[in-house]
Structures are given as C-alpha cells and as structure tokens.
Enzyme design. Structure first.
Site, mmCIF file in Angstrom:
data_model
loop_
_atom_site.group_PDB
_atom_site.id
_atom_site.type_symbol
_atom_site.label_atom_id
_atom_site.label_comp_id
_atom_site.label_asym_id
_atom_site.label_seq_id
_atom_site.Cartn_x
_atom_site.Cartn_y
_atom_site.Cartn_z
ATOM 1 C CG HIS A 2 -0.331 0.001 2.538
ATOM 2 N ND1 HIS A 2 0.563 -0.957 2.977
ATOM 3 C CD2 HIS A 2 -0.442 0.893 3.565
ATOM 4 C CE1 HIS A 2 0.947 -0.679 4.210
ATOM 5 N NE2 HIS A 2 0.357 0.447 4.581
ATOM 6 C CG HIS B 296 -0.293 3.986 4.876
ATOM 7 N ND1 HIS B 296 -0.961 3.142 5.739
ATOM 8 C CD2 HIS B 296 -1.222 4.855 4.411
ATOM 9 C CE1 HIS B 296 -2.244 3.510 5.797
ATOM 10 N NE2 HIS B 296 -2.422 4.528 4.993
ATOM 11 C CG ASP C 158 4.802 2.777 7.457
ATOM 12 O OD1 ASP C 158 3.839 3.209 6.788
ATOM 13 O OD2 ASP C 158 4.705 1.786 8.209
ATOM 14 C CG HIS C 159 4.453 0.059 4.071
ATOM 15 N ND1 HIS C 159 4.490 -1.297 4.317
ATOM 16 C CD2 HIS C 159 3.953 0.637 5.199
ATOM 17 C CE1 HIS C 159 4.012 -1.530 5.518
ATOM 18 N NE2 HIS C 159 3.681 -0.380 6.087
ATOM 19 C CG HIS D 105 -3.742 -0.881 6.294
ATOM 20 N ND1 HIS D 105 -3.627 -0.858 7.669
ATOM 21 C CD2 HIS D 105 -2.778 -0.037 5.828
ATOM 22 C CE1 HIS D 105 -2.630 -0.047 8.003
ATOM 23 N NE2 HIS D 105 -2.109 0.471 6.903
ATOM 24 C CG ASP E 212 0.932 -1.769 7.422
ATOM 25 O OD1 ASP E 212 1.890 -2.567 7.474
ATOM 26 O OD2 ASP E 212 1.061 -0.536 7.556
ATOM 27 C CG HIS F 213 3.836 -2.859 10.461
ATOM 28 N ND1 HIS F 213 2.967 -2.119 11.216
ATOM 29 C CD2 HIS F 213 4.144 -2.072 9.406
ATOM 30 C CE1 HIS F 213 2.748 -0.947 10.638
ATOM 31 N NE2 HIS F 213 3.456 -0.898 9.528
HETATM 32 ZN ZN LIG Z 1 2.970 0.457 7.926
HETATM 33 ZN ZN LIG Z 2 -0.121 1.279 6.574
#
Ligand SMILES: [Zn+2]
Ligand SMILES: [Zn+2]
Length: 316
Positions: A60, A62, A64-65, A137, A207, A265
């Site tokens: 996805h 986000h 942090d990815h 998510h 996630d 995670h």
């Molecule tokens: Zn994440």
């Molecule tokens: Zn996420």
C-alpha cells in the site's frame, strides 16, 4: 534456494533497533523486494542482499512502506544499472509511485514500469506466481503470496533400472508422465515417478486487520509474515488503525495451518522488548517468532526432509 531477509520490521517510524518495512526474497538468483520504507537501501547493504532487484511489490502507499524507493533508484543509477525494474502496487498506486520515481530530477538510465494489481491478479513467472490479495487496512492495500508451481514427482532411478529402462531420454519421458516401451513391455510413469510435489509458499500480509482472505491464501504456507503491530492490551488501537495484534496474527496462522509464523511491523512501544508479542502469539500458535532486522530464513522443500531452518540471528 528460497531465502527471506527482513530488512525492516518497525511500524510507522524507525527505532534505534528496527527500520521501517522492507522484505527481500531471493529465489534461485532472482531478487524481489516487498515494500521499501525509508532507509531500505542501507539495510540491503548491511544485510548483503545486493541491489540486483527485478521487482518491487508494494502492499500500500503509506509513507513507511514507500519512501525508500527514490533513494534506492538513485543508487541503482549510480551503480550503472541498465536492467529494467518493475514496480507493482494496489489500485491507485501508479501516480504515487510515478512521483517517487521522478523525484530528484535526474533521468534514470534504466526503464521502470509501474503496474497496479487488483486483488487476485497474479504476476506469473516460469516456476512461481506472485498473487495479490485484498487485505483490510482502511486504504487500497493488498498482501502478496509467492506460490511456487507444482513440481514433477520424484523419479526412482533404482526402480527404473530394475525395470530395464536404459538411462537417457526415456527417463525424461517417464518423468513427464509418458509411458515408454522397453523390450516389448509398456512401462507407465506411475511405476517409477512419485506423485507431484507441491512447491513452497510464502505469504506477506503488509499492514492489515486479521482477515479471511489471508487464511484462504496462506493455507499450508511454509511461512506467513503477518502484521503484529500491537499486543493484546492495544486491541482497540489495532482495530481503529487497521492493524493486527500478535494474538490475532497467531489465530490466522492457526486457522491457515501454516508451518511458521513471523510477526513484523512492530510498534515502537515494544522497542525495548518485543518478546511479549511472541509469548502472546505462542499461546495460540506455537511456531511463532518476532522478526528482527537482518533475520534470514531459508525455506526448504518439505518433501526433501529439510525443515525450514530455524531462525538465524544476524547481529546488526
Ligand atoms: Zn505500515
Ligand atoms: Zn499502513
């Protein structure tokens, strides 16, 4: 060879001990990345995966990815890469990834293709598929299953010799399921070839809340890598933020009857000690481990009598 290397195991932001999400899977000389959080390229250097990545799969969009993508591409360019790179993400990923590719101005000396994968879409390769599936998510998010194709059954050379089959092309024909005639006698494949053998399966959720889709796709997987951001005391927070607790991840692993569960995670609140997550999960599913950055797992074929190797501790 099928080797999984955890490059980053922290949720949302890095801690001193954990980087944000990144996972490398090396299979017979091919290197795939799953998610690419900020700093992933440095983790790849530290843990020796190399940069010869053919594909990056994003669960996805986000931050942090994905924030590690731009820097990784620049480094690949500086290293003189010419091979094309394929990027894959869920619906809506294309414009975001295109921005990340273009950021920093320099033109890349290699081609980058970006494709969106709807749930159930598969990227097919010679000996395996990567299948996307819908996770929960609160945004467009998918998990990925790397599923190797079924392999031919085991060929019993001794039995073939006993039956008088001369070594050579007849072995190949038998192995592919054909019958052959030797000395006037028809020998069928099932006399010398065992049943087809399953390939290996690794599932990475990204996630997600615990969901039935993960149970379905992870059935009998060799390895399930599941979101376990929180412990049970943060169940409510896990629910409202679209994540899973360690216990919920273990419940999924138990229902899917996987071989092994790796929790990742991990929230910064467990920076000092994530073993509480392991303890909670093991009450439900015993073969559970909390992943750490640099953890490498080699997944063997079950029929070869080689269990997946135990977790190998790699010091940072
Ligand atoms: Zn994440
Ligand atoms: Zn996420």
């Amino acid at each position: 060879m099928l080797r999984v290397t955890f490059l980053g195991t922290a949720a949302a932001r890095p801690t001193v001990g954990r980087n944000v999400s990144g996972l490398a899977i090396e299979r017979d000389g091919e290197l795939l990345l799953f998610d690419c959080g900020e700093g992933t390229q440095r983790q790849m250097m530290r843990y020796g995966t190399g940069f010869n990545v053919s594909d990056i799969f994003f669960t996805h969009m986000h931050a942090d990815h994905i924030l590690g993508l731009t820097g990784l591409l620049r480094t690949m360019a500086l290293q003189g890469r010419v091979d094309p790179l394929r990027l894959w993400g869920p619906s809506g990923a294309e414009p975001i990834l295109a921005d990340a590719v273009a950021l920093g101005m320099e033109r890349l000396p290699f081609g980058v293709t970006i494709r969106e994968l709807r749930p159930d879409a598969r990227v097919s390769r010679d000996a395996y598929d990567v299948v996307a599936y819908r996770t929960q998510h609160g945004t467009n998010a998918v998990g990925f299953a790397l599923i190797e194709h079924i392999r031919l059954g085991r060929f019993d050379i001794e039995r073939a010799q006993t039956l008088g089959v001369p070594p050579g092309p007849l072995y190949g024909r038998l192995h592919r399921g054909e019958s052959v005639v030797v000395g006037g006698r028809t020998i069928s494949a099932d006399e010398v070839v065992g049943p087809p053998r399953p390939g290996r399966k690794v599932v990475y959720t990204g996630d997600t809340r615990p969901c039935a889709a993960t149970v379905n796709i992870a059935k009998h997987a060799d390895l399930l890598i599941h979101d376990a951001t929180f412990g049970t005391e943060e169940s409510e927070r896990a629910r409202t933020t679209g994540h899973a607790t360690a216990r919920e991840a273990a419940e999924i692993a138990r229902r899917a009857r996987v071989e092994r569960l790796l929790l990742t995670h991990i929230s910064a609140r467990y920076a000092d000690d994530a073993r509480v997550l392991e303890r909670e999960a093991r009450r439900i599913f015993a073969n559970t481990f909390v992943a750490h950055d640099g953890l490498e797992l080699e997944i063997g074929f079950r029929d070869a009598g080689t269990e997946a190797h135990p977790a190998v501790k790699v010091e940072p």
